[in-house]
Design a protein around this motif. Structure first.
Motif, short mmCIF file in Angstrom:
data_model
loop_
_atom_site.label_atom_id
_atom_site.label_comp_id
_atom_site.label_asym_id
_atom_site.label_seq_id
_atom_site.Cartn_x
_atom_site.Cartn_y
_atom_site.Cartn_z
N PRO A 186 3.49 10.73 6.98
CA PRO A 186 4.84 10.65 6.41
C PRO A 186 4.87 10.88 4.89
N LEU A 187 3.73 10.65 4.22
CA LEU A 187 3.64 10.85 2.78
C LEU A 187 3.28 12.29 2.42
N ARG A 188 3.06 13.10 3.45
CA ARG A 188 2.68 14.51 3.28
C ARG A 188 1.37 14.65 2.51
N VAL A 189 0.45 13.74 2.81
CA VAL A 189 -0.91 13.80 2.27
C VAL A 189 -1.82 14.25 3.40
N HIS A 190 -2.57 15.32 3.19
CA HIS A 190 -3.45 15.85 4.22
C HIS A 190 -4.75 15.05 4.27
N LEU A 217 0.83 -1.20 0.00
CA LEU A 217 0.00 0.00 0.00
C LEU A 217 0.87 1.26 0.00
N ILE A 218 1.91 1.27 0.83
CA ILE A 218 2.81 2.42 0.87
C ILE A 218 3.45 2.64 -0.49
N ALA A 219 3.90 1.55 -1.11
CA ALA A 219 4.53 1.66 -2.43
C ALA A 219 3.54 2.17 -3.47
N PHE A 220 2.30 1.68 -3.40
CA PHE A 220 1.26 2.13 -4.32
C PHE A 220 1.03 3.63 -4.19
N LEU A 221 0.92 4.11 -2.95
CA LEU A 221 0.67 5.54 -2.73
C LEU A 221 1.87 6.38 -3.15
N GLN A 222 3.07 5.90 -2.89
CA GLN A 222 4.26 6.65 -3.29
C GLN A 222 4.33 6.77 -4.82
N GLU A 223 4.02 5.69 -5.51
CA GLU A 223 4.02 5.73 -6.98
C GLU A 223 2.93 6.67 -7.50
N ALA A 224 1.74 6.62 -6.86
CA ALA A 224 0.65 7.49 -7.27
C ALA A 224 1.01 8.96 -7.05
N GLY A 276 2.32 14.18 -9.45
CA GLY A 276 2.97 15.44 -9.13
C GLY A 276 2.84 15.83 -7.68
N GLY A 277 2.30 14.92 -6.84
CA GLY A 277 2.36 15.15 -5.40
C GLY A 277 1.10 15.63 -4.74
N THR A 278 1.06 16.90 -4.38
CA THR A 278 0.11 17.39 -3.38
C THR A 278 -1.35 17.33 -3.79
N SER A 279 -1.66 17.24 -5.10
CA SER A 279 -3.07 17.30 -5.52
C SER A 279 -3.75 15.93 -5.52
N LEU A 280 -3.03 14.86 -5.20
CA LEU A 280 -3.61 13.52 -5.25
C LEU A 280 -4.80 13.41 -4.28
N GLN A 281 -5.92 12.87 -4.79
CA GLN A 281 -7.11 12.63 -3.99
C GLN A 281 -7.27 11.13 -3.77
N LEU A 282 -7.61 10.74 -2.53
CA LEU A 282 -7.78 9.33 -2.18
C LEU A 282 -9.23 9.07 -1.80
N ILE A 283 -9.81 8.02 -2.36
CA ILE A 283 -11.15 7.59 -1.98
C ILE A 283 -11.03 6.24 -1.29
N TYR A 284 -11.50 6.18 -0.04
CA TYR A 284 -11.50 4.92 0.70
C TYR A 284 -12.91 4.35 0.68
#
Length: 289
Positions: free
Chosen positions: A277-281, A241-248, A253-261
């Motif tokens: 730690p991934l700097r995702v708010h 999961l960590i690797a998936f999020l880091q690749e995403a 481009g980083g800060t604009s990534l949106q996550l749906i759980y």
């Protein structure tokens, strides 16, 4: 003492006790109440109950017990009969139904479906039938599409569901007094890169998410299924999961990534620990039950 005053909470004909000042959801869960919940932060809406005492809808995770209450998990709804257009097996444990009836529901709206008791040559009978909650998966204006899962139906209803054919009828309860088709609009994800993370039981919804999201953003980055169906908080520590999020994050481009759980029982606090730690708010994370 005033702070130890015992109050009665009635939930769908079951009675529980709470202390003045208790958190409603925590109190109910501690006594074994079967209450849906998700983020426990007031974001996902999974723990919504209807307060008959005050004629209003409440989020139990955000409610402090201030008096005795009469509650129900049943959403105010109108029931209609729908015709089956198609019944397609997705795998051994889930089927897709497409239904035709008086519905303005679309992707993300919640409906309740009941399977008929029917003998050969007899009319469908819905008396005493059980209603199962489902998520509408169709675009606005299209026939109602939903998935029924074996794990969520009793054995007889699952066999009835498998036997449904074109022009058979099912009963559908549609929520009233709520705005329809707002799930993706309210996420405010237009043109943003998006990933969907699902609990194990929601894996089969990947293609529906992909199709729905492409109407909002060209940047559907990917889908990930959490591995642990018994303790989803352990899944958050999964290296994959960590690797998936880091690749995403890299591809977006980083800060604009949106996550749906798409799941339940993993709190906003648990997610915050993973994402920090991934700097995702946390405001980039959207909960869907």
């Amino acid at each position: 003492m005033m702070d130890s005053q015992a109050l009665t909470i009635e939930l769908d004909d079951e009675q529980f006790e709470a202390v003045l000042g208790d958190n409603l959801l925590s109190s109910l869960l501690s006594q074994g109440a079967d209450v849906r919940y998700g983020c426990r932060a007031g974001a996902c809406g999974a723990c919504r109950l209807y307060d008959a005492s005050n004629c209003e809808s409440i989020l139990s995770c955000q409610t402090t017990v201030a008096s005795s209450m009469s509650l129900t998990q049943q959403t105010l709804a109108e029931s209609s009969t729908f015709s089956v257009l198609s019944n397609v097996s997705l795998n051994d444990d889930s089927i897709e139904l497409v239904l035709l009836g008086p519905s303005d529901d679309s992707f993300g709206d919640r409906v309740f479906v009941s399977l008929p008791f029917k003998e050969t040559g007899e009319e469908a009978n819905f008396e005493h039938a059980h209603f199962y909650e489902c998520m509408a998966l169709n675009p606005a204006g299209a026939p109602l599409k939903l998935v029924l899962q074996k794990a969520e139906l009793n054995e007889k209803d699952w066999l009835r569901a498998l036997a449904l054919s074109a022009e058979d009828q099912v009963a559908v309860q549609l929520s009233t007094g709520v705005r329809k088709g707002r799930l993706l609009f309210e996420m405010d994800i237009a043109d943003a890169p998006v990933v969907v993370i699902s609990s194990p039981g929601n894996t089969m919804f990947e293609s529906y998410w992909r199709e729905a999201l492409l109407d909002f953003t060209p940047n559907f980055v990917g889908h990930f299924t959490l591995f642990d169906n018994t303790d989803l908080t352990l899944s958050l520590a999964d290296d994959a999961l960590i690797a998936f999020l880091q690749e995403a994050l890299t591809s977006s481009g980083g800060t604009s990534l949106q996550l749906i759980y798409h799941g339940q029982s993993v709190s906003a606090k648990d997610w915050a620990m993973l994402l920090r730690p991934l700097r995702v708010h946390l405001n980039q994370l959207h909960f869907v039950r």
